[in-house]
Scaffold this motif. Structure first.
Motif, PDB file in Angstrom:
ATOM      1  N   SER A   1       0.888  -1.206   0.095  1.00 47.67           N
ATOM      2  CA  SER A   1      -0.141   0.167   0.042  1.00 47.67           C
ATOM      3  C   SER A   1       0.804   1.360   0.005  1.00 47.67           C
ATOM      4  O   SER A   1       2.157   1.110  -0.400  1.00 47.67           O
ATOM      5  CB  SER A   1      -0.906   0.093   1.390  1.00 47.67           C
ATOM      6  N   VAL A   2       0.218   2.350   0.197  1.00 50.46           N
ATOM      7  CA  VAL A   2       0.930   3.619   0.565  1.00 50.46           C
ATOM      8  C   VAL A   2       1.087   3.866   2.058  1.00 50.46           C
ATOM      9  O   VAL A   2       0.039   3.713   2.652  1.00 50.46           O
ATOM     10  CB  VAL A   2       0.274   4.775  -0.216  1.00 50.46           C
ATOM     11  N   GLN A   3       2.368   4.175   2.227  1.00 48.42           N
ATOM     12  CA  GLN A   3       2.400   4.589   3.747  1.00 48.42           C
ATOM     13  C   GLN A   3       1.634   5.763   4.077  1.00 48.42           C
ATOM     14  O   GLN A   3       1.834   6.882   3.451  1.00 48.42           O
ATOM     15  CB  GLN A   3       3.956   4.776   3.934  1.00 48.42           C
ATOM     16  N   GLY A   4       0.542   5.545   5.057  1.00 55.42           N
ATOM     17  CA  GLY A   4      -0.266   6.924   5.329  1.00 55.42           C
ATOM     18  C   GLY A   4       0.500   7.721   6.216  1.00 55.42           C
ATOM     19  O   GLY A   4      -0.411   8.817   6.373  1.00 55.42           O
ATOM     20  N   GLU A   5       1.542   7.354   7.030  1.00 55.69           N
ATOM     21  CA  GLU A   5       1.578   8.232   8.316  1.00 55.69           C
ATOM     22  C   GLU A   5       3.341   8.383   8.330  1.00 55.69           C
ATOM     23  O   GLU A   5       3.970   7.597   8.081  1.00 55.69           O
ATOM     24  CB  GLU A   5       1.251   7.450   9.622  1.00 55.69           C
ATOM     25  N   GLY A   6       3.338   9.481   9.184  1.00 53.54           N
ATOM     26  CA  GLY A   6       4.898   9.773   9.321  1.00 53.54           C
ATOM     27  C   GLY A   6       5.819  10.153   8.461  1.00 53.54           C
ATOM     28  O   GLY A   6       5.304  10.761   7.414  1.00 53.54           O
ATOM     29  N   ARG A   7       7.016   9.788   8.578  1.00 51.49           N
ATOM     30  CA  ARG A   7       8.068  10.210   7.655  1.00 51.49           C
ATOM     31  C   ARG A   7       8.021   9.622   6.210  1.00 51.49           C
ATOM     32  O   ARG A   7       8.516  10.543   5.463  1.00 51.49           O
ATOM     33  CB  ARG A   7       9.408   9.589   8.155  1.00 51.49           C
ATOM     34  N   TYR A   8       7.545   8.562   6.107  1.00 49.61           N
ATOM     35  CA  TYR A   8       7.491   8.260   4.780  1.00 49.61           C
ATOM     36  C   TYR A   8       5.949   8.070   4.112  1.00 49.61           C
ATOM     37  O   TYR A   8       5.615   7.382   3.131  1.00 49.61           O
ATOM     38  CB  TYR A   8       7.866   6.574   5.016  1.00 49.61           C
ATOM     39  N   MET A   9       5.367   9.135   4.604  1.00 48.95           N
ATOM     40  CA  MET A   9       4.199   9.309   4.218  1.00 48.95           C
ATOM     41  C   MET A   9       3.876   9.416   2.410  1.00 48.95           C
ATOM     42  O   MET A   9       4.743  10.261   2.058  1.00 48.95           O
ATOM     43  CB  MET A   9       3.238  10.346   4.686  1.00 48.95           C
ATOM     44  N   GLY A  10       3.108   8.694   2.160  1.00 50.77           N
ATOM     45  CA  GLY A  10       3.013   8.536   0.404  1.00 50.77           C
ATOM     46  C   GLY A  10       3.996   7.882  -0.383  1.00 50.77           C
ATOM     47  O   GLY A  10       3.896   7.627  -1.466  1.00 50.77           O
ATOM     48  N   VAL A  11       4.896   6.990   0.637  1.00 46.47           N
ATOM     49  CA  VAL A  11       5.792   6.098  -0.024  1.00 46.47           C
ATOM     50  C   VAL A  11       5.348   4.572  -0.234  1.00 46.47           C
ATOM     51  O   VAL A  11       4.676   4.185   0.765  1.00 46.47           O
ATOM     52  CB  VAL A  11       7.215   5.873   0.775  1.00 46.47           C
ATOM     53  N   PRO A  12       5.349   4.040  -1.323  1.00 49.05           N
ATOM     54  CA  PRO A  12       4.978   2.673  -1.653  1.00 49.05           C
ATOM     55  C   PRO A  12       5.703   1.960  -0.769  1.00 49.05           C
ATOM     56  O   PRO A  12       6.798   1.805  -0.609  1.00 49.05           O
ATOM     57  CB  PRO A  12       5.205   2.459  -3.116  1.00 49.05           C
ATOM     58  N   SER A  13       4.862   0.963  -0.052  1.00 48.61           N
ATOM     59  CA  SER A  13       5.273   0.173   1.053  1.00 48.61           C
ATOM     60  C   SER A  13       4.692  -1.066   1.293  1.00 48.61           C
ATOM     61  O   SER A  13       3.699  -1.371   0.996  1.00 48.61           O
ATOM     62  CB  SER A  13       5.031   0.990   2.471  1.00 48.61           C
ATOM     63  N   VAL A  14       5.627  -1.961   1.399  1.00 48.68           N
ATOM     64  CA  VAL A  14       5.206  -3.311   1.584  1.00 48.68           C
ATOM     65  C   VAL A  14       4.925  -3.393   3.459  1.00 48.68           C
ATOM     66  O   VAL A  14       5.889  -3.312   4.015  1.00 48.68           O
ATOM     67  CB  VAL A  14       6.176  -4.607   1.586  1.00 48.68           C
TER      68      VAL A  14
END
Ligand code: SF4
Length: 299
Positions: A29-42
């Protein structure tokens, strides 16, 4: 995706990649919180937590019983994604409540690494980052993470975040491993996103606010504090906590994030929380997964 595949790679010789993790969810998904908000993430959500946080969204001193109602009919659910969302208490209750543990299979690190490759859009790491969350991911699972991160499929991974409540000390073995992991590639970064629990969570201050533990995370990566707030009292509690962390030597950023696993609650207080963060020179963290995906499981 369902974390119950048993596919094996041909790398599975000897005892390597056979350590097991109890996996509540594994999704992209997309990281929704904190420093990496908006980054594609596992997101790898492991099972187990030392807290319950039944006070979220409730009047002070009261605890939510939404999960009690769901637990009464737990036999109706055979998939984590079928579980109802809650508007009070811990919104990831099924990742630690033993009544839901049958929905979180034990998977070996080989199977987890292969599933991660499957869900990445290019079947390998590019700019995606790995979030190890929970529950509380720094409980006993610290022993198993090296086996996962050493897997050949994980070698191009550059950034990891541990989403922790900030109460669990790192073991000596895991400290050595984290140091080595970063040394192997100068572009690698480790982040500890510390969601320290204020009294609104229902957890006791002495157990939840552990400044020396969080200061130690800063030796091994970037750490920041993220407080979930809705009322003036919550924000006053956050200020008190920040004083304690700073007094212990914590240097990381401070984020305020609005309460609200469901959109109606989140929308009500997001603006006020953003203004409160600005007034204090702190950062505001959104919860992008709520407006984007309604905070459904697997987002
Ligand atoms: S620490 Fe996090 S996962 Fe554990 S009960 Fe509290 S909100 Fe839920």
């Amino acid at each position: 995706m369902l974390p119950n595949q048993t596919k094996k790679s041909n790398l599975n010789n000897g005892q390597k990649y056979m350590s097991k993790l109890k996996v509540a969810e594994l999704f992209y998904s997309v990281q929704g919180e904190g420093r990496y908000m908006g980054v594609p993430s596992v997101f790898l959500r492991v099972f187990g937590c030392n807290f319950k946080c039944a006070g979220f969204g409730m009047p002070r001193g009261e605890t939510s019983n939404e999960v009690e109602d769901i637990a009464q009919v737990v036999h109706m659910f055979d998939d984590y994604k079928q579980l109802p969302l809650v508007s009070t208490g811990c919104d990831s209750y099924a990742s630690w409540d033993p009544r839901f543990k049958h929905l979180s299979p034990m998977l070996d690190t080989d199977a987890i690494a292969l599933q991660i490759m499957d869900i990445l859009p290019h079947k390998g790491w590019q700019d995606e980052h790995l979030v190890i969350t929970g529950g509380e991911p720094l409980l006993g699972w610290q022993r198993q993470y090296p086996d996962l991160l050493d897997h050949p499929a994980m070698q191009e991974l550059k950034e990891i975040t541990f989403e922790t409540n900030g109460t669990q000390k790192l073991t000596d073995d895991f400290k050595k491993y984290l140091f080595k992991w970063r040394q192997q590639n100068k572009n690698r970064e480790i982040t500890f996103s510390v969601s320290a629990k204020l009294p609104a969570s229902g957890e006791a201050w002495a157990e939840a606010i552990q400044p020396r533990t969080v200061c130690e995370y800063e030796w091994f990566g970037t750490a920041y504090l993220k407080f979930v707030v809705s009322t003036e009292q919550d924000i006053a509690d956050a200020e008190r906590a920040v004083r304690e962390y700073r007094a212990a030597g914590f240097v990381g950023h401070i984020y305020l994030m609005p309460v609200g696993g469901v959109e109606s609650v989140y929308t009500l207080n997001a603006r006020n929380v953003a203004l409160s963060a600005m007034q204090r020179g702190w950062r505001y963290s959104d919860r992008l997964q709520v407006p984007l995906f309604k905070n459904e499981w697997g987002t």
